[in-house]
Scaffold this motif. Structure first.
Motif, PDB file in Angstrom:
ATOM      1  N   ARG A 152       7.808   3.638   3.053  1.00 47.53           N
ATOM      2  CA  ARG A 152       6.465   3.065   3.186  1.00 47.53           C
ATOM      3  C   ARG A 152       5.538   3.604   2.099  1.00 47.53           C
ATOM      4  N   PHE A 153       5.587   4.911   1.867  1.00 45.09           N
ATOM      5  CA  PHE A 153       4.742   5.534   0.849  1.00 45.09           C
ATOM      6  C   PHE A 153       5.062   4.954  -0.532  1.00 45.09           C
ATOM      7  N   ALA A 154       6.351   4.860  -0.868  1.00 46.91           N
ATOM      8  CA  ALA A 154       6.746   4.309  -2.170  1.00 46.91           C
ATOM      9  C   ALA A 154       6.271   2.866  -2.315  1.00 46.91           C
ATOM     10  N   ASP A 155       6.427   2.063  -1.276  1.00 46.56           N
ATOM     11  CA  ASP A 155       5.974   0.668  -1.319  1.00 46.56           C
ATOM     12  C   ASP A 155       4.463   0.572  -1.501  1.00 46.56           C
ATOM     13  N   ASP A 156       3.720   1.413  -0.760  1.00 43.18           N
ATOM     14  CA  ASP A 156       2.257   1.383  -0.847  1.00 43.18           C
ATOM     15  C   ASP A 156       1.763   1.849  -2.210  1.00 43.18           C
ATOM     16  N   VAL A 157       2.372   2.911  -2.742  1.00 46.51           N
ATOM     17  CA  VAL A 157       1.978   3.394  -4.075  1.00 46.51           C
ATOM     18  C   VAL A 157       2.277   2.332  -5.118  1.00 46.51           C
ATOM     19  N   THR A 158       3.438   1.733  -5.051  1.00 48.61           N
ATOM     20  CA  THR A 158       3.820   0.701  -6.018  1.00 48.61           C
ATOM     21  C   THR A 158       2.879  -0.499  -5.941  1.00 48.61           C
ATOM     22  N   ALA A 159       2.562  -0.924  -4.730  1.00 50.82           N
ATOM     23  CA  ALA A 159       1.647  -2.056  -4.557  1.00 50.82           C
ATOM     24  C   ALA A 159       0.259  -1.716  -5.089  1.00 50.82           C
ATOM     25  N   ARG A 160      -0.193  -0.518  -4.832  1.00 46.00           N
ATOM     26  CA  ARG A 160      -1.524  -0.101  -5.298  1.00 46.00           C
ATOM     27  C   ARG A 160      -1.567  -0.056  -6.814  1.00 46.00           C
ATOM     28  N   LEU A 161      -0.520   0.446  -7.440  1.00 44.58           N
ATOM     29  CA  LEU A 161      -0.476   0.519  -8.898  1.00 44.58           C
ATOM     30  C   LEU A 161      -0.386  -0.868  -9.538  1.00 44.58           C
ATOM     31  N   ALA A 162       0.104  -1.838  -8.789  1.00 44.74           N
ATOM     32  CA  ALA A 162       0.234  -3.201  -9.314  1.00 44.74           C
ATOM     33  C   ALA A 162      -1.077  -3.981  -9.264  1.00 44.74           C
ATOM     34  N   LEU A 163      -2.069  -3.456  -8.548  1.00 43.25           N
ATOM     35  CA  LEU A 163      -3.364  -4.133  -8.471  1.00 43.25           C
ATOM     36  C   LEU A 163      -4.033  -4.147  -9.842  1.00 43.25           C
ATOM     37  N   PRO A 164      -4.819  -5.191 -10.116  1.00 48.05           N
ATOM     38  CA  PRO A 164      -5.571  -5.178 -11.373  1.00 48.05           C
ATOM     39  C   PRO A 164      -6.468  -3.944 -11.436  1.00 48.05           C
ATOM     40  N   GLU A 165      -6.675  -3.437 -12.648  1.00 52.53           N
ATOM     41  CA  GLU A 165      -7.460  -2.225 -12.826  1.00 52.53           C
ATOM     42  C   GLU A 165      -8.821  -2.354 -12.150  1.00 52.53           C
ATOM     43  N   GLY A 166      -9.192  -1.310 -11.410  1.00 54.33           N
ATOM     44  CA  GLY A 166     -10.479  -1.305 -10.731  1.00 54.33           C
ATOM     45  C   GLY A 166     -10.387  -1.711  -9.272  1.00 54.33           C
TER      46      GLY A 166
END
Length: 171
Positions: A152-166
């Motif tokens: 879950r942590f890996a998925d959430d971190v990956t999804a968060r990093l994939a968001l457009p900057e800001g």
């Protein structure tokens, strides 16, 4: 911290909570890299291959399907030319092959050969075997919780990093 009610947002972690775990994360990262765990697993997989080459094979194994070079690069979080060189070297050793992309005949997909799959499986078996030894004395519930929460942590971190900057940044 009191457990939250269903549907109620969890209270934010305090900076002190996060700061308390930071030294452990740093030690873990250091132990894994300085402990040469990945290098030892790469040696077990194929003594004549370097880590990036084994990384390409493991990426293809994890994908479970042939990938374009750009997809391999994205999954490994490196630039395409680096993967192109790795794939060319793996092709010469007959560990991967190019096949036509059925959706675009102009493009190629990369797939591991049988030998390439064997190398990737040896690497994964070595790495997972080491982690299994570390967790061997843990109660089953703790192991299950770790795997569930780590995924879950890996998925959430990956999804968060994939968001457009800001986006997704805290004020």
């Amino acid at each position: 911290m009191a457990p939250e009610s269903p549907g109620e947002p969890a209270p934010a972690l305090s900076p002190d909570d996060l700061l308390a775990v930071l030294p452990r994360l740093t030690r873990l990262r250091s132990a894994l890299s300085k402990g040469r765990l990945v290098e030892r697993a790469a040696q077990a997989a194929s003594p004549s291959l370097d880590r990036p080459a084994v990384g390409v094979l493991v990426t293809l194994l994890a994908a479970g399907e042939p990938l374009r070079i750009g997809e391999i690069a994205d999954r490994m979080q490196v630039v395409g030319p680096h993967i192109t060189r790795q794939v060319q070297a793996l092709e010469k050793r007959r560990l991967v092959r190019r096949i036509a992309d059925p959706l675009d005949r102009r493009a190629s997909l990369i797939e591991p050969t049988e030998t390439g799959n064997e190398v990737a499986h040896r690497y994964v078996a070595s790495l997972l075997g080491w982690f299994a030894e570390v967790l061997a004395d843990w109660p089953q519930q703790d192991r299950d919780d770790l795997l569930r929460l780590l995924a879950r942590f890996a998925d959430d971190v990956t999804a968060r990093l994939a968001l457009p900057e800001g986006e997704g940044e805290q004020a």
